[in-house]
Structures are given as C-alpha cells and as structure tokens.
Design a protein around this motif. Structure first.
Motif, PDB file in Angstrom:
ATOM      1  N   HIS A  28      -1.322  40.121 -59.120  1.00 31.25           N
ATOM      2  CA  HIS A  28      -0.980  41.729 -59.208  1.00 31.25           C
ATOM      3  C   HIS A  28      -0.468  42.218 -60.576  1.00 31.25           C
ATOM      4  N   VAL A  29      -0.635  43.071 -61.284  1.00 31.66           N
ATOM      5  CA  VAL A  29      -0.490  43.260 -62.744  1.00 31.66           C
ATOM      6  C   VAL A  29       1.106  43.751 -62.808  1.00 31.66           C
ATOM      7  N   LEU A  30       1.828  44.470 -61.891  1.00 31.04           N
ATOM      8  CA  LEU A  30       2.978  44.857 -61.868  1.00 31.04           C
ATOM      9  C   LEU A  30       3.982  43.608 -61.514  1.00 31.04           C
ATOM     10  N   GLU A  31       3.743  42.860 -60.487  1.00 33.11           N
ATOM     11  CA  GLU A  31       4.183  41.678 -60.502  1.00 33.11           C
ATOM     12  C   GLU A  31       4.433  40.527 -61.697  1.00 33.11           C
ATOM     13  N   ALA A  32       3.283  40.616 -62.194  1.00 35.14           N
ATOM     14  CA  ALA A  32       3.414  39.662 -63.530  1.00 35.14           C
ATOM     15  C   ALA A  32       4.048  40.282 -64.604  1.00 35.14           C
ATOM     16  N   ASN A  33       3.963  41.626 -64.817  1.00 34.85           N
ATOM     17  CA  ASN A  33       5.167  42.199 -65.960  1.00 34.85           C
ATOM     18  C   ASN A  33       6.374  42.135 -65.476  1.00 34.85           C
ATOM     19  N   GLN A  34       6.823  42.114 -64.092  1.00 35.91           N
ATOM     20  CA  GLN A  34       8.055  41.972 -63.571  1.00 35.91           C
ATOM     21  C   GLN A  34       8.753  40.231 -63.874  1.00 35.91           C
ATOM     22  N   ASN A  35       7.594  39.446 -63.979  1.00 39.41           N
ATOM     23  CA  ASN A  35       8.076  38.062 -64.221  1.00 39.41           C
ATOM     24  C   ASN A  35       7.794  37.783 -65.799  1.00 39.41           C
ATOM     25  N   PRO A  36       8.990  37.407 -66.293  1.00 33.23           N
ATOM     26  CA  PRO A  36       9.308  37.337 -67.801  1.00 33.23           C
ATOM     27  C   PRO A  36       8.595  35.860 -68.356  1.00 33.23           C
ATOM     28  N   ASN A  37       8.144  34.896 -67.318  1.00 31.38           N
ATOM     29  CA  ASN A  37       7.619  33.573 -67.663  1.00 31.38           C
ATOM     30  C   ASN A  37       6.263  33.791 -67.348  1.00 31.38           C
ATOM     31  N   TRP A  38       5.608  34.902 -67.071  1.00 28.27           N
ATOM     32  CA  TRP A  38       4.297  34.806 -66.552  1.00 28.27           C
ATOM     33  C   TRP A  38       3.453  34.346 -67.819  1.00 28.27           C
ATOM     34  N   GLU A  60      -6.255  23.896 -59.038  1.00 32.76           N
ATOM     35  CA  GLU A  60      -5.857  24.793 -57.843  1.00 32.76           C
ATOM     36  C   GLU A  60      -4.600  25.059 -57.882  1.00 32.76           C
ATOM     37  N   LYS A  61      -3.488  24.290 -58.491  1.00 36.41           N
ATOM     38  CA  LYS A  61      -1.970  24.701 -58.360  1.00 36.41           C
ATOM     39  C   LYS A  61      -1.872  25.648 -59.379  1.00 36.41           C
ATOM     40  N   LEU A  62      -2.768  25.882 -60.287  1.00 34.26           N
ATOM     41  CA  LEU A  62      -2.498  26.995 -61.197  1.00 34.26           C
ATOM     42  C   LEU A  62      -3.072  28.446 -60.990  1.00 34.26           C
ATOM     43  N   LEU A  63      -3.507  28.374 -59.801  1.00 31.76           N
ATOM     44  CA  LEU A  63      -3.968  29.754 -59.184  1.00 31.76           C
ATOM     45  C   LEU A  63      -2.918  30.441 -58.863  1.00 31.76           C
ATOM     46  N   GLY A  64      -2.923  31.907 -59.015  1.00 29.29           N
ATOM     47  CA  GLY A  64      -1.793  32.722 -58.642  1.00 29.29           C
ATOM     48  C   GLY A  64      -2.146  33.409 -57.406  1.00 29.29           C
ATOM     49  N   SER A  65      -0.935  34.226 -56.829  1.00 27.71           N
ATOM     50  CA  SER A  65      -1.057  35.116 -55.841  1.00 27.71           C
ATOM     51  C   SER A  65      -0.381  36.213 -55.881  1.00 27.71           C
ATOM     52  N   CYS A  66      -0.144  37.116 -54.990  1.00 27.78           N
ATOM     53  CA  CYS A  66       0.369  38.215 -55.093  1.00 27.78           C
ATOM     54  C   CYS A  66       0.797  38.965 -53.538  1.00 27.78           C
ATOM     55  N   GLN A  67       2.166  39.280 -53.480  1.00 28.56           N
ATOM     56  CA  GLN A  67       2.719  39.829 -52.527  1.00 28.56           C
ATOM     57  C   GLN A  67       2.445  41.437 -52.204  1.00 28.56           C
ATOM     58  N   MET A  68       2.287  42.178 -53.341  1.00 36.82           N
ATOM     59  CA  MET A  68       1.873  43.620 -53.009  1.00 36.82           C
ATOM     60  C   MET A  68       0.312  43.838 -53.057  1.00 36.82           C
ATOM     61  N   SER A  69      -0.065  45.013 -52.601  1.00 38.59           N
ATOM     62  CA  SER A  69      -1.268  45.497 -52.388  1.00 38.59           C
ATOM     63  C   SER A  69      -1.876  46.169 -53.879  1.00 38.59           C
ATOM     64  N   TRP A  70      -3.093  45.914 -53.672  1.00 38.87           N
ATOM     65  CA  TRP A  70      -3.547  46.583 -55.150  1.00 38.87           C
ATOM     66  C   TRP A  70      -4.737  47.320 -54.848  1.00 38.87           C
ATOM     67  N   THR A  71      -4.867  48.574 -55.193  1.00 40.69           N
ATOM     68  CA  THR A  71      -6.144  49.484 -54.838  1.00 40.69           C
ATOM     69  C   THR A  71      -6.988  49.543 -56.175  1.00 40.69           C
ATOM     70  N   LEU A  72      -8.235  49.239 -56.047  1.00 41.10           N
ATOM     71  CA  LEU A  72      -8.910  49.427 -57.336  1.00 41.10           C
ATOM     72  C   LEU A  72      -9.479  50.584 -57.537  1.00 41.10           C
ATOM     73  N   PHE A  73      -9.800  50.684 -58.747  1.00 35.52           N
ATOM     74  CA  PHE A  73     -10.254  51.884 -59.684  1.00 35.52           C
ATOM     75  C   PHE A  73      -9.527  53.030 -59.510  1.00 35.52           C
ATOM     76  N   VAL A  74      -8.108  52.823 -59.393  1.00 33.49           N
ATOM     77  CA  VAL A  74      -7.041  53.733 -59.483  1.00 33.49           C
ATOM     78  C   VAL A  74      -6.285  53.850 -60.912  1.00 33.49           C
ATOM     79  N   ASP A  75      -5.883  52.816 -61.163  1.00 33.15           N
ATOM     80  CA  ASP A  75      -4.982  52.657 -62.457  1.00 33.15           C
ATOM     81  C   ASP A  75      -6.078  52.719 -63.468  1.00 33.15           C
ATOM     82  N   GLY A  76      -5.696  53.655 -64.520  1.00 31.58           N
ATOM     83  CA  GLY A  76      -6.341  53.722 -65.611  1.00 31.58           C
ATOM     84  C   GLY A  76      -7.903  54.657 -65.522  1.00 31.58           C
ATOM     85  N   CYS A  77      -7.726  55.150 -64.347  1.00 31.18           N
ATOM     86  CA  CYS A  77      -9.108  55.833 -63.766  1.00 31.18           C
ATOM     87  C   CYS A  77      -8.731  57.433 -63.687  1.00 31.18           C
ATOM     88  N   GLY A  78      -9.745  58.349 -63.912  1.00 28.34           N
ATOM     89  CA  GLY A  78      -9.496  59.514 -63.616  1.00 28.34           C
ATOM     90  C   GLY A  78      -9.960  59.965 -62.083  1.00 28.34           C
TER      91      GLY A  78
END
Length: 285
Positions: free
Chosen positions: A84-94, A15-33
């Motif tokens: 959040h994928v952007l928060e994970a990419n901003q964290n070098p120790n992710w 349970e301690k290893l579960l992640g969280s996010c501060q930013m909002s994410w919209t589904l089916f937009v990134d990588g979609c037409g």
C-alpha cells in the motif's frame, strides 16, 4: 511466459523480501479522473518506475536510494508487489523493490536476462496470489525446490546402487534364474531337438566328405609320382653340366666308332707315320 537467456531462480531470501499491506486499496482512483482515466501532468506530475507514466497521485520514496527509481504509483505498487502506497510513505525505513532486488518491471527483468511479464494481474488474482511479485517468486521457487528434490533422489538412488555389495547382486541374479527343474527341462527340450538335428546333419556331411576324399585319393594315387622324384630345372647348373657331359660322351663314342671303322678297313691315322713313309723305300731297295 517465455524463457529468457538466463534462468529465473528465486530463493527463500527473495520470498522474505516480499511486502504486505493492512489497508485496502481501490484501483484506478488515485491520480485518475471521474472517467477512470489517468491525469497526465508534465509539471506537477511524478514518474512511476513501474509504468513510467508522469501522472498525478501518490508516489513512494525509498530510504535507501533516494532516487527516481524508488517512486511507485499506488496502483503499480499494489498490483505488482502487494503493498500500500500510504503505508509505505508512513514507514521512514521503507525500501523500494529495486533496492530489494525483486523489481519485475520490463527494464529490470531484461537487464537480468529475463523476458517481461506483461499484464498478469488479472491472471494471478484469479489464481489467488496477492501480486505479480508473489506469483513469480513463489511459483519459481517451488519449481526449483522440486527439481532439487528430484536431483537429490536420483543421486541417492545411484549412490545406493553403487554401495550394494557383490553378494546382494549375486542373490538378485540367482533370483532371476528359474529354480523349478520342470522349467529347466522345458527350456532344455527344444535345445535337445536342435542338437539331434545338428548331429545328424554333421554325420551326413562327414560321410559325403569321406566318400569324396576316398575318390580323390584313388585318382591321385594313379597320377602321383614317387615322393623321392623331383623334376630338375633345365636351366640349373647341374642340368647344364649333365648336358655337356652327355654331349662329350656322345662325341667320344662317335670318334671311337669312326676309329674302329677305319681299323676294320685298314686305314688309320698311323698310316701317316714313319712306317708308311718307309714302305716305299723298302720296295725300291
């Protein structure tokens, strides 16, 4: 969900290893037409470990494994792990969910002996959970804690029963017994009735037995021989000797009778003796 070949158990560390996010994410937009469908590209696309689709869009990078298994698309990372994928990419120790041991993709779950979850995001979102990982770990951990509490309570109850002294057990047994004399009398009354009936039946049976026994003894006295008399075995040695003696005595008696008859008639065996031979000679002289 179905049960797998091995029990699915989670601890507080999961349970301690579960992640969280501060930013909002919209589904089916990134990588979609514009139509909301994913854009597949075999050249510039990257594979997602969760959905295993080679599409365009953002992908994570794991600082621990530095492998393809650390690549997750934005939609899968948000729906399945609440990150959040952007928060994970901003964290070098992710660190990716695979290296953390909380990956819930079908391949990883089957490797652990657990069945695949299928599409659960809508269900767990309606229940109020952040992601599928939060739903699995929190609900399974709650079930294990409840089972442990039940086991501990049963063990305590058993140990408490074993630790009771004999005096307490005796007091409980005494409490169960009725102390009211009227109740005891009520309980004893039907027994007394049955006892009276049993005694009457027993007396009647004893009288009938006595009458039958007296009749039998009277008839047996007439038929019985003296206790000292024992019928001898005709084939025994004593019986055969007695027969021989009786036969010999009978022969002797018959011989004596013949001899006496001969004496009476004047003819005996002595006539063949010297006197008989001398008589004719005396007559000649």
């Amino acid at each position: 969900m179905e049960d797998g070949s091995k029990p699915e158990v989670y601890t507080e560390e999961h349970e301690k290893l579960l992640g969280s996010c501060q930013m909002s994410w919209t589904l089916f937009v990134d990588g979609c037409g514009k139509d909301g469908r994913r854009i597949y590209d075999q050249v510039s696309g990257k594979t997602c470990h969760q959905c295993r689709q080679k599409t365009l869009g953002h992908r994570t990078h794991c600082s621990s494994c530095n492998m393809v298994q650390g690549q997750f698309c934005g939609d899968c990372l948000y729906m399945r792990y609440g990150e959040h994928v952007l928060e994970a990419n901003q964290n070098p120790n992710w660190i990716c969910p695979v290296c953390r041991g909380i990956c819930n993709c079908s391949l990883c779950r089957q490797a652990k002996g657990w069945p695949p979850t299928g599409a659960l995001y809508r269900k767990i979102a309606n229940l109020g959970f952040k992601s599928v990982a939060h739903y699995l770990i929190q609900t399974r951990r709650a079930e294990t804690t409840i089972e442990k509490e039940e086991d501990s309570t049963t063990c305590k109850a058993v140990s408490a029963k074993k630790s009771l002294p004999f005096s307490d057990k005796e007091e409980r047994s005494e409490e169960k017994e009725p102390h009211d004399p009227n109740e005891c009398h009520k309980l004893s009354t039907p027994r007394s009735k049955y006892q009276k009936e049993d005694t009457e039946m027993k007396s009647e049976t004893q009288e009938t037995k006595i009458d039958s026994s007296t009749a039998l003894t009277g008839s047996r006295k007439l038929e019985k021989k003296p206790s000292s008399f024992i019928e001898p075995d005709p084939n025994s040695i004593g019986a055969r000797l007695r027969r021989r003696r009786s036969e010999a005595s009978a022969c002797l008696e018959s011989k004596e009778d013949c001899y006496c008859s001969q004496l009476d008639s004047g003819k005996t065996n002595h006539d063949n003796g010297i006197a008989r031979r001398l008589r004719p000679r005396l007559k000649i002289a």
